[in-house]
Design a protein around this motif. Sequence first.
Motif, PDB file in Angstrom:
ATOM      1  N   LEU A  34     -16.609   4.693  -4.165  1.00  0.00           N
ATOM      2  CA  LEU A  34     -17.769   4.012  -4.740  1.00  0.00           C
ATOM      3  C   LEU A  34     -17.432   3.398  -6.089  1.00  0.00           C
ATOM      4  N   ALA A  35     -16.464   3.984  -6.788  1.00  0.00           N
ATOM      5  CA  ALA A  35     -16.086   3.454  -8.092  1.00  0.00           C
ATOM      6  C   ALA A  35     -15.009   2.384  -7.980  1.00  0.00           C
ATOM      7  N   GLY A  36     -14.612   2.055  -6.753  1.00  0.00           N
ATOM      8  CA  GLY A  36     -13.652   0.976  -6.566  1.00  0.00           C
ATOM      9  C   GLY A  36     -12.210   1.434  -6.440  1.00  0.00           C
ATOM     10  N   PHE A  37     -11.975   2.737  -6.360  1.00  0.00           N
ATOM     11  CA  PHE A  37     -10.608   3.233  -6.234  1.00  0.00           C
ATOM     12  C   PHE A  37     -10.407   3.815  -4.841  1.00  0.00           C
ATOM     13  N   GLU A  38      -9.159   3.799  -4.403  1.00  0.00           N
ATOM     14  CA  GLU A  38      -8.905   4.274  -3.062  1.00  0.00           C
ATOM     15  C   GLU A  38      -8.005   5.501  -3.115  1.00  0.00           C
ATOM     16  N   LEU A  39      -8.358   6.499  -2.332  1.00  0.00           N
ATOM     17  CA  LEU A  39      -7.501   7.661  -2.196  1.00  0.00           C
ATOM     18  C   LEU A  39      -6.570   7.362  -1.024  1.00  0.00           C
ATOM     19  N   ARG A  40      -5.282   7.254  -1.299  1.00  0.00           N
ATOM     20  CA  ARG A  40      -4.388   6.907  -0.206  1.00  0.00           C
ATOM     21  C   ARG A  40      -3.666   8.128   0.352  1.00  0.00           C
TER      22      ARG A  40
ATOM     23  N   ARG B  48      -2.600   3.934   8.112  1.00  0.00           N
ATOM     24  CA  ARG B  48      -1.442   3.070   7.881  1.00  0.00           C
ATOM     25  C   ARG B  48      -0.213   3.651   8.555  1.00  0.00           C
ATOM     26  N   GLU B  49       0.486   2.839   9.339  1.00  0.00           N
ATOM     27  CA  GLU B  49       1.660   3.358  10.062  1.00  0.00           C
ATOM     28  C   GLU B  49       2.737   3.843   9.085  1.00  0.00           C
ATOM     29  N   GLU B  50       2.954   3.110   7.998  1.00  0.00           N
ATOM     30  CA  GLU B  50       3.999   3.508   7.053  1.00  0.00           C
ATOM     31  C   GLU B  50       3.707   4.853   6.397  1.00  0.00           C
ATOM     32  N   ASP B  51       2.424   5.147   6.188  1.00  0.00           N
ATOM     33  CA  ASP B  51       2.083   6.429   5.563  1.00  0.00           C
ATOM     34  C   ASP B  51       2.266   7.582   6.547  1.00  0.00           C
ATOM     35  N   ILE B  52       1.930   7.323   7.808  1.00  0.00           N
ATOM     36  CA  ILE B  52       2.139   8.361   8.828  1.00  0.00           C
ATOM     37  C   ILE B  52       3.631   8.657   8.944  1.00  0.00           C
ATOM     38  N   THR B  53       4.426   7.595   8.981  1.00  0.00           N
ATOM     39  CA  THR B  53       5.879   7.746   9.085  1.00  0.00           C
ATOM     40  C   THR B  53       6.438   8.525   7.898  1.00  0.00           C
TER      41      THR B  53
END
Lengths: 420, 420
Positions: A34-40, B48-53
């Motif tokens: 919601l704050a515009g950041f992504e948890l990857r 994301r495929e690269e993150d899974i890999t």
Amino acid sequence: MNSVHGELITIGDELLSGRVVNSNAAHIARHLILAGFELRWATVVGDREEDITAALIRAMQRAAFVLATGGLGPTEDDRTSAAVASTLGRALRRDPQSWDILDMHLKKANATMTPGVAKMADLPEGAQRIDFSRPRAGYAILDLERPLFFLPGIPEEMADMLRDFVLPTLRDRFPGQKVIHSRVLRIFGLRESEIGARLSDFHQLYPDLRVGYLPHFPENRLTLTVQASGREVADTILNQAALTVGQRLGELHIYGEGEDTLEGVVGRLLLEKDETLALAESCTGGLIAHLITNLAGSSAYFDRGMVTYSDAAKVTHLHVPAETIEQYGSVSAEAAEAMVRGLRKETDAGLALAITGIAGPGGGTMEKPVGTVFLALLHRRGLRVERFQFRGTRLEIKTVAAYTALDWIRRAMIDDSFFS
Amino acid sequence: MNSVHGELITIGDELLSGRVVNSNAAHIARHLILAGFELRWATVVGDREEDITAALIRAMQRAAFVLATGGLGPTEDDRTSAAVASTLGRALRRDPQSWDILDMHLKKANATMTPGVAKMADLPEGAQRIDFSRPRAGYAILDLERPLFFLPGIPEEMADMLRDFVLPTLRDRFPGQKVIHSRVLRIFGLRESEIGARLSDFHQLYPDLRVGYLPHFPENRLTLTVQASGREVADTILNQAALTVGQRLGELHIYGEGEDTLEGVVGRLLLEKDETLALAESCTGGLIAHLITNLAGSSAYFDRGMVTYSDAAKVTHLHVPAETIEQYGSVSAEAAEAMVRGLRKETDAGLALAITGIAGPGGGTMEKPVGTVFLALLHRRGLRVERFQFRGTRLEIKTVAAYTALDWIRRAMIDDSFFS
């Protein structure tokens, strides 16, 4: 969608043993987005120092910011700070302010400092304590290219620090994020599938808008989300969309927005209308009173509640005629009406509500199965008595019955036709 | 503690956006531990495929086995198999049996094969399908030194495959695992830091035992875990350790074990002793009654509750003399005693409990700050009245006050000296 990717590390053996479900992770993810950041990336590690260290090193290599929770407490298995210090090659130093806060807190509680508590004042060099008003662990390290945040694992403390410190700090550090604007509509009295059906063409009407359904028993929450550079543009779209939702679902089904709670809305209305409330609860067992009194200032409008669980209590305190119970049963429209009229005699409260039902799992019959509930609401404008049939576990039935009662009080105060 | 350390990779954007809480992870962890395997690392990645890999490569380097869930479905964002194939340098091959099962299922449903569904029949070379009776995605790669398992993200499907295939396969692959046994002690009335201090030498007394602290406001949970080849050996150690904990903390502080709840223990004791309970609640606002009535069958021992929020209600229903309130205030030992004696007059219940206090955030004074609570418990064995000072938010004060009341009822029934 966004170029700032963060990593979350949740720390604690209890997360890897399955004793606790990792609900912190979901909370953090939602608020970052919601704050515009992504948890990857999200990593879970136990209390082993080497594993915390490995996770930290990895996260600092790939993420633009790192947020960790847990392992900051006073016990032997709290090793986050030690791991942070060794990862960064910094010493652990006693933080005088943290020490003072902990010391003061202990003195107030007539307790003495233990080595465990003292450990909580030892922060890695360069760390910046987050909360200065309470003895809550949690700090940030901001003198690095990639900011690091270490929050407690206790959900309330984590949530406070995330909102008040982490998100503002991230916004400062990474300005110009396309912020995601959203509005949450709180809905009671409609199933999720019903809401979905009534809004099935919504994405055609509002192609830029994302609709999220969040069932949150016994209510439903609808999240409208739009990405925009400015608040005004976003608000225009969101306001229009919220109007459409109201038309489709019926305005009365939407009891509030955002952080509103049903008991909070009820309390606000009671205050506004200068009304007072008295309750006679049977099947909900005190839950309605508990919800009402969770609000500060509720003594201004909440007069009293009677949890008349036994028939004797219904007779003594609510003047329900023993014959009514004998003839119709204590779970009946007649009993509910007698309860509310009896309650009215005992108090000057403007609104009197009575509820009686079968929460289960036992006690159901063919005629009155588990989940049968009668509500009665009495006001100078009139009396309304109704039968409901709920489903679920004992606690679910208590909960939906209590919410239905609160919703009746709300509707009685805003809907002129409620008693007719 | 265990030589076989596994890694769990849960895959899916919905886990990183907070739309879904990762309950699969907790389920898998719990069942692995009970089977003698330890989950040491848990990683969450998006679609994301690269993150899974990347996650797979890392897991295969450090873990003795890898279990992944999610990303096996028919849609565009299901990329697990592609990632597995590229990580292992193996081709994706159409698996005839998987194709037949999917095809048969589609025909039964009068549907036709789509490219998405067809993708579900493409497995990395060497993969072994898990479920042959249903069209459920999920396979294992067992021709490597470290076995890999890929399960669907749908909880029921995952749970079935874990139980029926993964755990038996792991037991075959790593025979002679020592199973982990554990006991959870539930503690009320001691701070986490206090428990830690009293058990600071515990790891010296029981070097093979692991102690986990789990604060769960307002109580604390202590998990004792030991690894042993047989249940008997484990139980001997755990029983001895639990005894030591009892001696160190005081037996009365441990109210239960495992899934016990305080209200459940109180209910059991009331039933056993053939006692009934009546409540007069002010500051807890119905919460004690709510907790008590959450239990099926509580009508056998719960007589009634009065939520006498206003002074008028205390006077009318509990016969509290108006002078008592005037002289000492409604939050006072005198008012609590008058409430419990008044309640006793109205009911035949053997135990009468009254509680009055200031839940805040307003209403506190120098003499009686927010969190001041008076409890009174009356029984034929005697009367006990006491003042408490709690801290926290309004809900926290209500909660700890309600738990303290429940704990009093529990202690009154098992501690002969409670009223003396």
